[in-house]
Write an enzyme that holds these catalytic residues in place. Structure first.
Site, PDB file in Angstrom:
ATOM      1  N   LYS A 179      -6.660  -0.621  12.129  1.00 17.68           N
ATOM      2  CA  LYS A 179      -5.903  -1.058  11.010  1.00 17.68           C
ATOM      3  C   LYS A 179      -4.673   0.002  10.477  1.00 17.68           C
ATOM      4  O   LYS A 179      -3.826  -0.578  10.075  1.00 17.68           O
ATOM      5  CB  LYS A 179      -7.087  -1.051   9.702  1.00 17.68           C
ATOM      6  CG  LYS A 179      -6.786  -1.580   8.463  1.00 17.68           C
ATOM      7  CD  LYS A 179      -6.147  -0.700   7.527  1.00 17.68           C
ATOM      8  CE  LYS A 179      -5.771  -1.394   6.209  1.00 17.68           C
ATOM      9  NZ  LYS A 179      -4.911  -0.548   5.301  1.00 17.68           N
ATOM     10  N   GLU A 189       0.913  -1.184  -0.078  1.00 15.47           N
ATOM     11  CA  GLU A 189      -0.025  -0.177   0.198  1.00 15.47           C
ATOM     12  C   GLU A 189       0.727   1.334   0.131  1.00 15.47           C
ATOM     13  O   GLU A 189       1.822   1.488   0.876  1.00 15.47           O
ATOM     14  CB  GLU A 189      -0.919   0.144   1.296  1.00 15.47           C
ATOM     15  CG  GLU A 189      -1.803   1.052   1.293  1.00 15.47           C
ATOM     16  CD  GLU A 189      -2.837   1.073   2.462  1.00 15.47           C
ATOM     17  OE1 GLU A 189      -3.289   0.037   2.927  1.00 15.47           O
ATOM     18  OE2 GLU A 189      -3.350   2.135   2.818  1.00 15.47           O
ATOM     19  N   HIS A 197      -2.187  10.263  -0.867  1.00 14.06           N
ATOM     20  CA  HIS A 197      -2.211   9.001  -1.635  1.00 14.06           C
ATOM     21  C   HIS A 197      -2.172   9.324  -2.984  1.00 14.06           C
ATOM     22  O   HIS A 197      -1.705   8.341  -3.536  1.00 14.06           O
ATOM     23  CB  HIS A 197      -3.626   8.364  -1.193  1.00 14.06           C
ATOM     24  CG  HIS A 197      -3.668   7.157  -0.316  1.00 14.06           C
ATOM     25  ND1 HIS A 197      -2.799   6.127  -0.505  1.00 14.06           N
ATOM     26  CD2 HIS A 197      -4.247   7.078   0.748  1.00 14.06           C
ATOM     27  CE1 HIS A 197      -3.133   5.489   0.514  1.00 14.06           C
ATOM     28  NE2 HIS A 197      -3.840   5.800   1.312  1.00 14.06           N
ATOM     29  N   ASP A 219       4.908 -14.078  11.558  1.00 14.92           N
ATOM     30  CA  ASP A 219       3.229 -14.446  11.246  1.00 14.92           C
ATOM     31  C   ASP A 219       2.542 -13.245  11.482  1.00 14.92           C
ATOM     32  O   ASP A 219       2.131 -13.001  12.528  1.00 14.92           O
ATOM     33  CB  ASP A 219       3.278 -15.716  12.106  1.00 14.92           C
ATOM     34  CG  ASP A 219       1.648 -16.272  11.732  1.00 14.92           C
ATOM     35  OD1 ASP A 219       1.060 -15.705  11.266  1.00 14.92           O
ATOM     36  OD2 ASP A 219       1.572 -17.321  12.433  1.00 14.92           O
TER      37      ASP A 219
HETATM   38  C1  MEV Z   1      -5.555   3.098   5.292  1.00  9.38           C
HETATM   39  O1  MEV Z   1      -4.881   2.029   5.050  1.00  9.38           O
HETATM   40  C2  MEV Z   1      -5.401   3.358   6.821  1.00  9.38           C
HETATM   41  C3  MEV Z   1      -6.280   4.453   7.469  1.00  9.38           C
HETATM   42  O2  MEV Z   1      -7.567   4.324   7.238  1.00  9.38           O
HETATM   43  C4  MEV Z   1      -6.190   4.507   8.867  1.00  9.38           C
HETATM   44  C5  MEV Z   1      -6.945   5.232   9.833  1.00  9.38           C
HETATM   45  O3  MEV Z   1      -8.287   5.623   9.225  1.00  9.38           O
HETATM   46  O4  MEV Z   1      -6.839   5.679  10.963  1.00  9.38           O
HETATM   47  C6  MEV Z   1      -5.850   5.739   6.938  1.00  9.38           C
END
Ligand code: MEV
Length: 429
Positions: free
Chosen positions: A269, A85, A383, A285
């Protein structure tokens, strides 16, 4: 030993070969190591891959980037990250720079204790069975430790036995014995599973029950890594926004994740965006890490943020992260994959605990980068450049035209496959 300053100015503007040379001078890697990082054919040979998993027909490459600017417990680190990513490596490096202004990260860990589980069913007298199991603890530990000489040699081994009882389940009552294992520098899965399988017959004998599952738990809540950072408000200032405005936005972003599981999942995430690439780069892992992280985030009964953010009396932003971190630096893919070996060498880690702390810092850095972007210009702006490059490549651009086509699409605010194809047709000879 090189300069050992991870604040590599202009690193991102170099080409991959020049970057490698800079990494080499940071750390004194040898040319053979550079080859393993640089990739290409033969890094993970098909013969080696064929020994790692079943039914092998090939290998699969991912980009390996280097996060810069990290200072952890007073030492500079270049952190290898393997991930598909865009923006993750840049975001972590940017956040590490802000944290550096506040003195860098602090990392620490609990003891490397993991839990193995043996499920026992049809135990007629569970209270008496529990007392019997605990009375035979020394024998159980001896039997467990006889299974893994290597773990015992490393200074680890089975340490304790606990008994849990579930009076009801969809199949009726069950007893679950926990074997607490000190894994030292190993991730420990194989050793724990062998130990659980070995002690099961003894537990059956002691309880009169039948053992079914004998396997480690991925909720490694006794093998925790912790990271802490202090970000001076002045370091948050950017693009016409005062540091104070950015800090306020970040605090609202954290508050959102603290109360709302829908947001907390995405927030976490973002933390794992920093953790997983280091886990992958070092041959660990990542499914175990993901499983443990989300279970730990739910430990209060409500799924919530793995990190916390607050303001200290001087107004600095203070972040912490605590999460399970079952990583190893011996055995498994860490030993077999040449790039994993070089990643560990680049990090100079001497213990699995140290690697666990680095992973937590990378996670906290990614969290900070995401919250800062989300609370200010939004995530898309950063991005877009990299996303445009991917669209350009998918449309068939190569060489210097990838950047040129991406730049034109960003300028035109038209980052679409169709536009990329037009530009490829126009610009490629
Ligand atoms: C994207 O890979 C991760 C985010 O969505 C994390 C977040 O929202 O804090 C930008």
């Amino acid at each position: 030993m090189g300069t050992n300053n991870s604040r590599l100015q202009g690193f991102y503007q170099l080409n991959p070969f020049e970057r490698l040379q800079m990494v080499k001078s940071f750390d004194g890697l040898v040319d053979e190591d550079l080859k393993a990082l640089h990739g290409g054919h033969g890094v993970l040979t098909i013969e080696r891959a064929d020994k790692m998993i079943e039914n092998v027909v090939g290998t699969y490459n991912l980009p390996l980037g280097i996060a810069t600017n990290f200072q952890i417990n007073g030492r500079d680190y270049l952190i290898p990250m393997v991930v598909e990513e865009p923006s993750i490596v840049a975001g972590a490096s940017y956040a590490a720079r802000m944290v550096r202004a506040g003195g860098g990260f602090e990392a620490s860990t609990s003891e490397p204790l993991m839990i193995g589980q043996v499920q026992l069913v049809h135990v007629a007298a569970p209270n008496s069975a529990r007392v019997d199991i605990l009375a035979h603890k020394a024998e159980i530990l001896r039997l467990a430790n006889a299974q893994s000489r290597s773990l015992v040699t490393l200074g680890g081994g089975a340490r304790d036995v606990e008994v849990h009882y579930f009076p009801s389940s969809p199949m009726g009552a069950m007893m679950v014995v926990h074997l607490i294992v000190d894994c030292r520098d190993a991730m420990g899965a194989n050793a724990i599973n062998s130990m659980c399988e070995a002690i099961a017959p003894l537990l059956e004998g002691l309880t009169g029950g039948k053992a079914y599952l004998r396997i480690l738990s991925n909720l490694s809540d006794r093998r925790l890594a912790r990271a802490r950072c202090v970000v001076p408000v002045s370091a948050l200032e950017r693009d016409g926004l005062s540091g104070e405005e950015v800090a306020e936005g970040i605090m609202w972003a954290y508050a959102f994740a603290a109360v709302d599981p829908y947001r907390a999942t995405t927030h976490n995430k973002g933390i794992l965006n920093g953790v997983d690439p280091v886990i992958v780069a070092t041959g660990n892992d990542w499914r175990a890490i993901e499983a443990g992280a989300h279970a730990y985030a739910s430990r209060s009964g409500q799924y919530t943020s793995l990190s916390t953010w607050e303001r200290d009396e001087e107004g600095n932003l203070v972040g912490t992260l605590e999460m399970p971190m079952a990583v190893g630096i011996v055995g498994g893919a860490t030993k077999v994959h040449p790039a994993a070996q070089v990643s560990l060498k680049l990090l100079h880690v001497k213990t699995a605990d140290e690697l666990a702390g680095i992973c937590a810092c990378a996670g906290l850095a990614s969290n900070l980068a995401a919250m800062r972007a989300l609370a200010t210009e939004g995530i898309q702006q950063g991005h877009m450049g990299l996303h445009a490059r991917q669209i350009a490549m998918a449309a068939g651009a190569h060489g210097p035209l990838v950047d040129e086509i991406a730049r034109r699409m960003v300028e035109e605010r038209n980052i679409k496959p169709a536009r990329a194809e037009e530009l490829v047709a126009e610009l490629h000879p």
